[in-house]
Design an enzyme around this catalytic site. Structure first.
Site, PDB file in Angstrom:
ATOM      1  N   GLN A 131      60.524  46.871  49.482  1.00 27.03           N
ATOM      2  CA  GLN A 131      60.499  46.374  48.096  1.00 27.03           C
ATOM      3  C   GLN A 131      59.502  47.191  47.277  1.00 27.03           C
ATOM      4  OE1 GLN A 131      58.942  42.388  47.839  1.00 27.03           O
ATOM      5  NE2 GLN A 131      59.866  42.000  45.838  1.00 27.03           N
ATOM      6  N   GLY A 132      60.007  47.989  46.347  1.00 22.89           N
ATOM      7  CA  GLY A 132      59.151  48.860  45.543  1.00 22.89           C
ATOM      8  C   GLY A 132      58.881  48.267  44.174  1.00 22.89           C
ATOM      9  N   GLU A 249      62.419  35.317  47.016  1.00 22.75           N
ATOM     10  CA  GLU A 249      61.228  35.539  47.834  1.00 22.75           C
ATOM     11  C   GLU A 249      60.406  34.259  47.955  1.00 22.75           C
ATOM     12  OE1 GLU A 249      58.762  38.720  46.407  1.00 22.75           O
ATOM     13  OE2 GLU A 249      57.556  38.754  48.224  1.00 22.75           O
ATOM     14  N   GLU A 374      46.907  32.233  41.378  1.00 24.22           N
ATOM     15  CA  GLU A 374      46.707  32.047  39.937  1.00 24.22           C
ATOM     16  C   GLU A 374      48.045  32.141  39.198  1.00 24.22           C
ATOM     17  OE1 GLU A 374      44.930  34.048  41.877  1.00 24.22           O
ATOM     18  OE2 GLU A 374      42.983  33.029  41.846  1.00 24.22           O
TER      19      GLU A 374
HETATM   20  C1  LIG Z   1      50.340  41.696  52.575  1.00 24.61           C
HETATM   21  C2  LIG Z   1      50.928  42.166  51.284  1.00 24.61           C
HETATM   22  C3  LIG Z   1      52.202  42.693  51.268  1.00 24.61           C
HETATM   23  C4  LIG Z   1      52.743  43.147  50.068  1.00 24.61           C
HETATM   24  N1  LIG Z   1      53.997  43.697  50.092  1.00 24.61           N
HETATM   25  C5  LIG Z   1      54.514  44.180  48.950  1.00 24.61           C
HETATM   26  C6  LIG Z   1      55.780  44.834  48.952  1.00 24.61           C
HETATM   27  O1  LIG Z   1      56.440  44.968  49.990  1.00 24.61           O
HETATM   28  N2  LIG Z   1      56.248  45.343  47.802  1.00 24.61           N
HETATM   29  C7  LIG Z   1      55.567  45.219  46.631  1.00 24.61           C
HETATM   30  O2  LIG Z   1      56.068  45.674  45.610  1.00 24.61           O
HETATM   31  N3  LIG Z   1      54.360  44.609  46.583  1.00 24.61           N
HETATM   32  C8  LIG Z   1      53.813  44.103  47.719  1.00 24.61           C
HETATM   33  N4  LIG Z   1      52.583  43.497  47.697  1.00 24.61           N
HETATM   34  C9  LIG Z   1      51.828  43.480  46.450  1.00 24.61           C
HETATM   35  C10 LIG Z   1      51.728  42.119  45.802  1.00 24.61           C
HETATM   36  O3  LIG Z   1      52.935  41.780  45.189  1.00 24.61           O
HETATM   37  C11 LIG Z   1      50.575  42.209  44.790  1.00 24.61           C
HETATM   38  O4  LIG Z   1      49.385  42.368  45.538  1.00 24.61           O
HETATM   39  C12 LIG Z   1      50.484  40.987  43.922  1.00 24.61           C
HETATM   40  O5  LIG Z   1      51.566  40.923  43.042  1.00 24.61           O
HETATM   41  C13 LIG Z   1      49.176  40.989  43.106  1.00 24.61           C
HETATM   42  O6  LIG Z   1      49.053  42.175  42.391  1.00 24.61           O
HETATM   43  P1  LIG Z   1      47.727  43.068  42.496  1.00 24.61           P
HETATM   44  O7  LIG Z   1      47.382  43.251  43.932  1.00 24.61           O
HETATM   45  O8  LIG Z   1      47.939  44.269  41.665  1.00 24.61           O
HETATM   46  O9  LIG Z   1      46.577  42.179  41.874  1.00 24.61           O
HETATM   47  P2  LIG Z   1      46.333  41.886  40.323  1.00 24.61           P
HETATM   48  O10 LIG Z   1      47.631  41.574  39.656  1.00 24.61           O
HETATM   49  O11 LIG Z   1      45.523  43.005  39.764  1.00 24.61           O
HETATM   50  O12 LIG Z   1      45.474  40.584  40.390  1.00 24.61           O
HETATM   51  C14 LIG Z   1      44.080  40.598  40.702  1.00 24.61           C
HETATM   52  C15 LIG Z   1      43.559  39.183  40.544  1.00 24.61           C
HETATM   53  O13 LIG Z   1      43.727  38.756  39.190  1.00 24.61           O
HETATM   54  C16 LIG Z   1      44.486  37.561  39.128  1.00 24.61           C
HETATM   55  N5  LIG Z   1      45.366  37.575  37.973  1.00 24.61           N
HETATM   56  C17 LIG Z   1      46.219  38.557  37.599  1.00 24.61           C
HETATM   57  N6  LIG Z   1      46.903  38.206  36.491  1.00 24.61           N
HETATM   58  C18 LIG Z   1      46.478  36.950  36.167  1.00 24.61           C
HETATM   59  C19 LIG Z   1      46.813  36.033  35.129  1.00 24.61           C
HETATM   60  N7  LIG Z   1      47.726  36.339  34.202  1.00 24.61           N
HETATM   61  N8  LIG Z   1      46.177  34.836  35.120  1.00 24.61           N
HETATM   62  C20 LIG Z   1      45.243  34.508  36.040  1.00 24.61           C
HETATM   63  N9  LIG Z   1      44.882  35.355  37.059  1.00 24.61           N
HETATM   64  C21 LIG Z   1      45.500  36.552  37.118  1.00 24.61           C
HETATM   65  C22 LIG Z   1      45.306  37.547  40.407  1.00 24.61           C
HETATM   66  O14 LIG Z   1      45.685  36.242  40.785  1.00 24.61           O
HETATM   67  C23 LIG Z   1      44.317  38.161  41.397  1.00 24.61           C
HETATM   68  O15 LIG Z   1      43.429  37.197  41.866  1.00 24.61           O
HETATM   69  C24 LIG Z   1      52.014  43.036  48.871  1.00 24.61           C
HETATM   70  C25 LIG Z   1      50.726  42.488  48.893  1.00 24.61           C
HETATM   71  C26 LIG Z   1      50.173  42.073  50.078  1.00 24.61           C
HETATM   72  C27 LIG Z   1      48.793  41.490  50.073  1.00 24.61           C
END
Ligand SMILES: Cc1cc2nc3c(=O)[nH]c(=O)nc-3n(C[C@H](O)[C@H](O)[C@H](O)COP(=O)(O)OP(=O)(O)OC[C@H]3O[C@@H](n4cnc5c(N)ncnc54)[C@H](O)[C@@H]3O)c2cc1C
Length: 393
Positions: A131-132, A249, A374
């Site tokens: 999933q990209g 999902e 969140e």
């Molecule tokens: C084990 C694992 C597997 C994954 N696998 C995939 C995969 O296969 N494909 C893929 O595409 N992605 C994958 N991901 C990524 C995952 O979807 C993202 O980590 C997730 O969407 C959060 O984005 P971020 O890490 O950029 O954090 P951010 O979006 O930068 O968030 C950082 C912090 O800010 C908070 N935050 C952000 N926006 C808000 C808001 N509007 N209000 C309140 N709080 C907020 C978040 O809750 C978090 O605590 C994976 C992640 C993990 C941990």
């Protein structure tokens, strides 16, 4: 709301239980308990063979319509299968992303040609998917992805970077959200492309995790290509399709996992009995709370299923995600408190950790992937409670 299984469902349960008992034998018996979050590297090839064995006997894609190679089973029966699968300690399946996320998305939004091309490979476990979506700077705020694709004759040419891409190092294909519409920004400019992973323009770089294993990756597209017709939905309509995938999902695919959780809780309890920490009232209390939490999750899962069966597209799944993610993360912390100082040392050098340490470390991710806590709370407050919308930039 109906929280019971019918006689037909119980007959299906018996069928699944018998099949698993009869087939998790011989070389497959050695795979019991292997794989899963933080441990995907375990017996990977053998687990593919097991998954193909499941497929050959019609035990993949159970909820898909029959015309697409599934068995058209009800949500309740799908959950029953997941429960029995976990109860049998069967190895973690390798095809989750194709079966639970992309397949249902293609069935809902793909063209007949896309369905014909890709669904059989998912059912038979001959093509694996990743999933990209996420990028550096585009996680919760998925609409700000910066990977771009432009049409060049009969193919898309893609440039950009994805991150946290689970199992990309095993995947044959990627379903990716990319910007395609020149001059547009955010949602209206996005498209949902199906991209072959095994090509020169794609580089996969594994990320080392706290668990010492590498399940997710950075993925770089440098002039990667895919056919012009491998866009799901219209170009520029990818947001709608991407959201449909997220719905799958957060939905049924996670509902059957309680039995696996039950097994983990039992392991923590067993350790507490073994090392005497169960006599600590604080530990005993947390174990009891975990057992109650598990039951609450199971009942909530059944309530969610009832709502789905009644046609709800609703946000019950966000409540489920919030409940299980926090419960599981708390269980990891409890496991380490029960383990005491033993939890601080590795089982074998340089960095072989045991099941409970892996549970503790990997469950930190539960409150992040599939939509962070969140984000789930925002969904619940806006769509379930009807509170004022969060200001959006
Ligand atoms: C084990 C694992 C597997 C994954 N696998 C995939 C995969 O296969 N494909 C893929 O595409 N992605 C994958 N991901 C990524 C995952 O979807 C993202 O980590 C997730 O969407 C959060 O984005 P971020 O890490 O950029 O954090 P951010 O979006 O930068 O968030 C950082 C912090 O800010 C908070 N935050 C952000 N926006 C808000 C808001 N509007 N209000 C309140 N709080 C907020 C978040 O809750 C978090 O605590 C994976 C992640 C993990 C941990």
């Amino acid at each position: 709301m109906d929280l019971t299984f019918s006689a037909e469902d119980e007959a299906f349960r018996a069928e699944a239980r018998t099949w698993l008992a009869d087939n998790l034998t011989g070389e497959f018996a050695e795979l019991k308990g292997l794989g899963g979050s933080g441990r995907e590297h375990e017996a990977y090839d053998a687990r593919i063979a097991w998954n193909r064995h499941l497929a050959a006997s019609g035990w993949t894609c159970l909820g898909w319509p029959r015309e697409h190679g599934g068995r058209g089973l009800s949500l309740f029966q799908q959950v029953i299968f997941h429960e029995e699968y976990a109860r049998a300690d069967a190895p973690a399946r390798v095809n989750h992303l194709g079966e639970e996320l992309l397949g249902p998305t293609l069935i809902a939004h793909g063209t007949p040609a896309q369905q014909e091309r890709f669904l059989p490979g998912i059912v038979a476990v001959t093509e694996l998917w990743c999933q990209g979506y996420s990028e550096p700077g585009a996680g919760s705020d998925l609409a700000s992805v910066r990977t771009r694709a432009r049409l060049d004759g009969d193919r898309w040419v893609i440039d950009g970077e994805k991150v946290w891409t689970s199992l990309a190092h095993h995947a044959d294909w990627c379903f990716a959200v990319v910007g395609t519409e020149p001059g547009s920004q955010r949602h209206p400019g996005l498209s949902y492309l199906l991209v072959p992973m095994r090509q020169e323009g794609v580089t996969v770089r594994p990320i080392l995790q706290l668990t010492g294993t590498s399940e997710f990756n950075e993925v770089f597209f440098d002039g990667a290509v895919t056919d012009a017709d491998l866009v799901v939905g219209a170009p520029g309509d990818g947001w709608r399709v991407a959201m449909a995938t997220l719905g799958f999902e957060r939905g049924v695919s996670t509902i059957g996992q309680q039995v696996g959780f039950e097994r983990e809780l039992a392991a923590v309890e067993e350790l507490a009995r073994h090392n005497g920490t169960i006599d600590d009232p604080g530990i005993a209390d947390r174990l009891a709370q975990a057992a109650v939490g598990l039951e609450v999750m199971r009942l909530h899962a059944l309530r969610t299923l009832s709502a789905y069966e009644a046609g709800s597209q609703g946000s019950e799944a966000s409540v489920s995600k919030l409940l299980w993610a926090r419960w599981h993360r708390d269980l990891g912390e409890l496991a380490m408190d029960v383990a005491g100082t033993g939890g601080l040392t590795v089982a074998a050098p340089p960095y072989v950790i045991d099941r409970l340490q892996s549970l503790f470390l990997f469950s930190r991710a539960d409150t992040i992937y599939g939509g962070s806590d969140e984000v789930q709370r925002t969904i619940i407050s806006e769509r379930v409670l009807g509170l004022p919308k969060e200001p959006r930039g």
